[in-house]
Design a protein around this motif. Structure first.
Motif, PDB file in Angstrom:
ATOM      1  N   ARG A  46       0.817  -1.214   0.000  1.00  0.00           N
ATOM      2  CA  ARG A  46       0.000   0.000   0.000  1.00  0.00           C
ATOM      3  C   ARG A  46       0.849   1.262   0.000  1.00  0.00           C
ATOM      4  NH1 ARG A  46      -4.935   1.474   4.114  1.00  0.00           N
ATOM      5  NH2 ARG A  46      -5.206   3.598   3.427  1.00  0.00           N
ATOM      6  N   TYR A  47       1.928   1.248   0.773  1.00  0.00           N
ATOM      7  CA  TYR A  47       2.773   2.438   0.909  1.00  0.00           C
ATOM      8  C   TYR A  47       4.040   2.372   0.073  1.00  0.00           C
ATOM      9  CZ  TYR A  47      -0.471   3.831   4.468  1.00  0.00           C
ATOM     10  OH  TYR A  47      -1.619   4.192   5.112  1.00  0.00           O
ATOM     11  N   ASP A  48       4.160   1.327  -0.755  1.00  0.00           N
ATOM     12  CA  ASP A  48       5.313   1.165  -1.638  1.00  0.00           C
ATOM     13  C   ASP A  48       6.615   1.377  -0.865  1.00  0.00           C
ATOM     14  OD1 ASP A  48       6.644   0.618  -3.992  1.00  0.00           O
ATOM     15  OD2 ASP A  48       6.648   2.725  -4.622  1.00  0.00           O
ATOM     16  N   THR A  49       6.742   0.635   0.225  1.00  0.00           N
ATOM     17  CA  THR A  49       7.903   0.750   1.089  1.00  0.00           C
ATOM     18  C   THR A  49       8.223  -0.610   1.689  1.00  0.00           C
ATOM     19  OG1 THR A  49       8.868   2.035   2.894  1.00  0.00           O
ATOM     20  CG2 THR A  49       6.605   1.281   3.207  1.00  0.00           C
ATOM     21  N   ARG A  50       9.337  -0.682   2.363  1.00  0.00           N
ATOM     22  CA  ARG A  50       9.681  -1.887   3.103  1.00  0.00           C
ATOM     23  C   ARG A  50       9.693  -1.522   4.577  1.00  0.00           C
ATOM     24  NH1 ARG A  50      13.608  -4.581   5.567  1.00  0.00           N
ATOM     25  NH2 ARG A  50      13.705  -6.827   5.301  1.00  0.00           N
ATOM     26  N   LEU A  51       8.895  -2.217   5.360  1.00  0.00           N
ATOM     27  CA  LEU A  51       8.887  -1.990   6.801  1.00  0.00           C
ATOM     28  C   LEU A  51      10.106  -2.679   7.394  1.00  0.00           C
ATOM     29  CD1 LEU A  51       5.124  -2.686   7.587  1.00  0.00           C
ATOM     30  CD2 LEU A  51       6.250  -0.462   7.385  1.00  0.00           C
ATOM     31  N   ASP A  52      10.971  -1.913   7.992  1.00  0.00           N
ATOM     32  CA  ASP A  52      12.178  -2.471   8.583  1.00  0.00           C
ATOM     33  C   ASP A  52      11.897  -2.728  10.063  1.00  0.00           C
ATOM     34  OD1 ASP A  52      14.766  -3.374   8.800  1.00  0.00           O
ATOM     35  OD2 ASP A  52      15.607  -1.370   9.095  1.00  0.00           O
ATOM     36  N   LEU A  53      11.297  -3.872  10.345  1.00  0.00           N
ATOM     37  CA  LEU A  53      10.868  -4.197  11.706  1.00  0.00           C
ATOM     38  C   LEU A  53      11.816  -5.196  12.342  1.00  0.00           C
ATOM     39  CD1 LEU A  53       7.072  -4.611  10.898  1.00  0.00           C
ATOM     40  CD2 LEU A  53       8.241  -2.578  11.778  1.00  0.00           C
ATOM     41  N   SER A  54      12.159  -4.938  13.585  1.00  0.00           N
ATOM     42  CA  SER A  54      13.048  -5.846  14.311  1.00  0.00           C
ATOM     43  C   SER A  54      12.270  -7.059  14.806  1.00  0.00           C
ATOM     44  CB  SER A  54      13.681  -5.114  15.493  1.00  0.00           C
ATOM     45  OG  SER A  54      12.703  -4.868  16.490  1.00  0.00           O
ATOM     46  N   ASP A  55      13.003  -8.095  15.153  1.00  0.00           N
ATOM     47  CA  ASP A  55      12.365  -9.283  15.732  1.00  0.00           C
ATOM     48  C   ASP A  55      11.609  -8.924  16.995  1.00  0.00           C
ATOM     49  OD1 ASP A  55      13.364 -10.844  13.686  1.00  0.00           O
ATOM     50  OD2 ASP A  55      15.053 -11.617  14.859  1.00  0.00           O
ATOM     51  N   ASP A  56      12.164  -8.013  17.796  1.00  0.00           N
ATOM     52  CA  ASP A  56      11.491  -7.595  19.036  1.00  0.00           C
ATOM     53  C   ASP A  56      10.179  -6.877  18.734  1.00  0.00           C
ATOM     54  OD1 ASP A  56      13.431  -8.689  20.664  1.00  0.00           O
ATOM     55  OD2 ASP A  56      14.495  -6.797  20.987  1.00  0.00           O
ATOM     56  N   GLN A  57      10.191  -6.028  17.720  1.00  0.00           N
ATOM     57  CA  GLN A  57       8.949  -5.339  17.349  1.00  0.00           C
ATOM     58  C   GLN A  57       7.900  -6.348  16.909  1.00  0.00           C
ATOM     59  OE1 GLN A  57      10.906  -2.650  14.519  1.00  0.00           O
ATOM     60  NE2 GLN A  57       9.742  -0.982  15.464  1.00  0.00           N
ATOM     61  N   ALA A  67      -0.239  -4.007  16.036  1.00  0.00           N
ATOM     62  CA  ALA A  67       0.276  -3.911  14.670  1.00  0.00           C
ATOM     63  C   ALA A  67       0.174  -2.472  14.167  1.00  0.00           C
ATOM     64  CB  ALA A  67      -0.483  -4.859  13.744  1.00  0.00           C
ATOM     65  N   LEU A  68      -0.941  -1.832  14.435  1.00  0.00           N
ATOM     66  CA  LEU A  68      -1.137  -0.451  13.986  1.00  0.00           C
ATOM     67  C   LEU A  68      -0.064   0.463  14.567  1.00  0.00           C
ATOM     68  CD1 LEU A  68      -2.826   1.586  12.431  1.00  0.00           C
ATOM     69  CD2 LEU A  68      -4.289   1.796  14.460  1.00  0.00           C
ATOM     70  N   ALA A  69       0.222   0.317  15.844  1.00  0.00           N
ATOM     71  CA  ALA A  69       1.235   1.161  16.487  1.00  0.00           C
ATOM     72  C   ALA A  69       2.621   0.922  15.880  1.00  0.00           C
ATOM     73  CB  ALA A  69       1.254   0.897  17.993  1.00  0.00           C
ATOM     74  N   VAL A  70       2.983  -0.332  15.668  1.00  0.00           N
ATOM     75  CA  VAL A  70       4.295  -0.659  15.105  1.00  0.00           C
ATOM     76  C   VAL A  70       4.399  -0.168  13.663  1.00  0.00           C
ATOM     77  CG1 VAL A  70       5.782  -2.575  14.382  1.00  0.00           C
ATOM     78  CG2 VAL A  70       4.753  -2.592  16.658  1.00  0.00           C
ATOM     79  N   PHE A  71       3.364  -0.400  12.864  1.00  0.00           N
ATOM     80  CA  PHE A  71       3.399   0.019  11.463  1.00  0.00           C
ATOM     81  C   PHE A  71       3.470   1.538  11.349  1.00  0.00           C
ATOM     82  CE2 PHE A  71       0.825  -3.977  10.110  1.00  0.00           C
ATOM     83  CZ  PHE A  71       1.941  -4.766  10.339  1.00  0.00           C
ATOM     84  N   ARG A  72       2.661   2.240  12.127  1.00  0.00           N
ATOM     85  CA  ARG A  72       2.691   3.704  12.071  1.00  0.00           C
ATOM     86  C   ARG A  72       4.063   4.230  12.450  1.00  0.00           C
ATOM     87  NH1 ARG A  72      -2.980   5.943  14.608  1.00  0.00           N
ATOM     88  NH2 ARG A  72      -4.150   5.938  12.665  1.00  0.00           N
ATOM     89  N   GLY A  73       4.653   3.635  13.490  1.00  0.00           N
ATOM     90  CA  GLY A  73       5.989   4.053  13.901  1.00  0.00           C
ATOM     91  C   GLY A  73       7.011   3.842  12.796  1.00  0.00           C
ATOM     92  N   SER A  74       6.917   2.742  12.115  1.00  0.00           N
ATOM     93  CA  SER A  74       7.854   2.439  11.038  1.00  0.00           C
ATOM     94  C   SER A  74       7.617   3.324   9.821  1.00  0.00           C
ATOM     95  CB  SER A  74       7.736   0.964  10.640  1.00  0.00           C
ATOM     96  OG  SER A  74       8.667   0.644   9.645  1.00  0.00           O
TER      97      SER A  74
END
Length: 81
Positions: A46-57, A67-74
């Protein structure tokens, strides 16, 4: 893209409804690994991006709201390099 993304809880629920072929009001709040992987994929598309999320996230995501909080932060984090 600048500022806060227009990603909301209803967007994630709609994406999950697509995955499960269920009405949005029947989508459970709790997420399993398959649902989380689907949401990451859909948000990245949707955002044409790569979410760079850590294993902890990722490990901390248990519900749609998590999920919403983590995605918005990223999505609002400044891109490196």
């Amino acid at each position: 893209m600048s500022g806060q993304p227009d990603l909301g809880r209803a967007d994630l629920v709609s994406m999950l409804a697509e995955l499960t072929a269920s009405p949005a009001d029947q989508v459970p709040d709790r997420l399993g690994s398959m649902e989380l992987a689907w949401l990451v994929h859909m948000v990245e598309q949707r955002y044409d991006t790569r979410l760079d999320l850590s294993d902890d996230q990722l490990a901390g995501v248990r519900t749609v709201d998590d999920a919403l909080a983590v995605f918005r932060g990223s999505l609002t984090a400044p891109a490196d390099g």
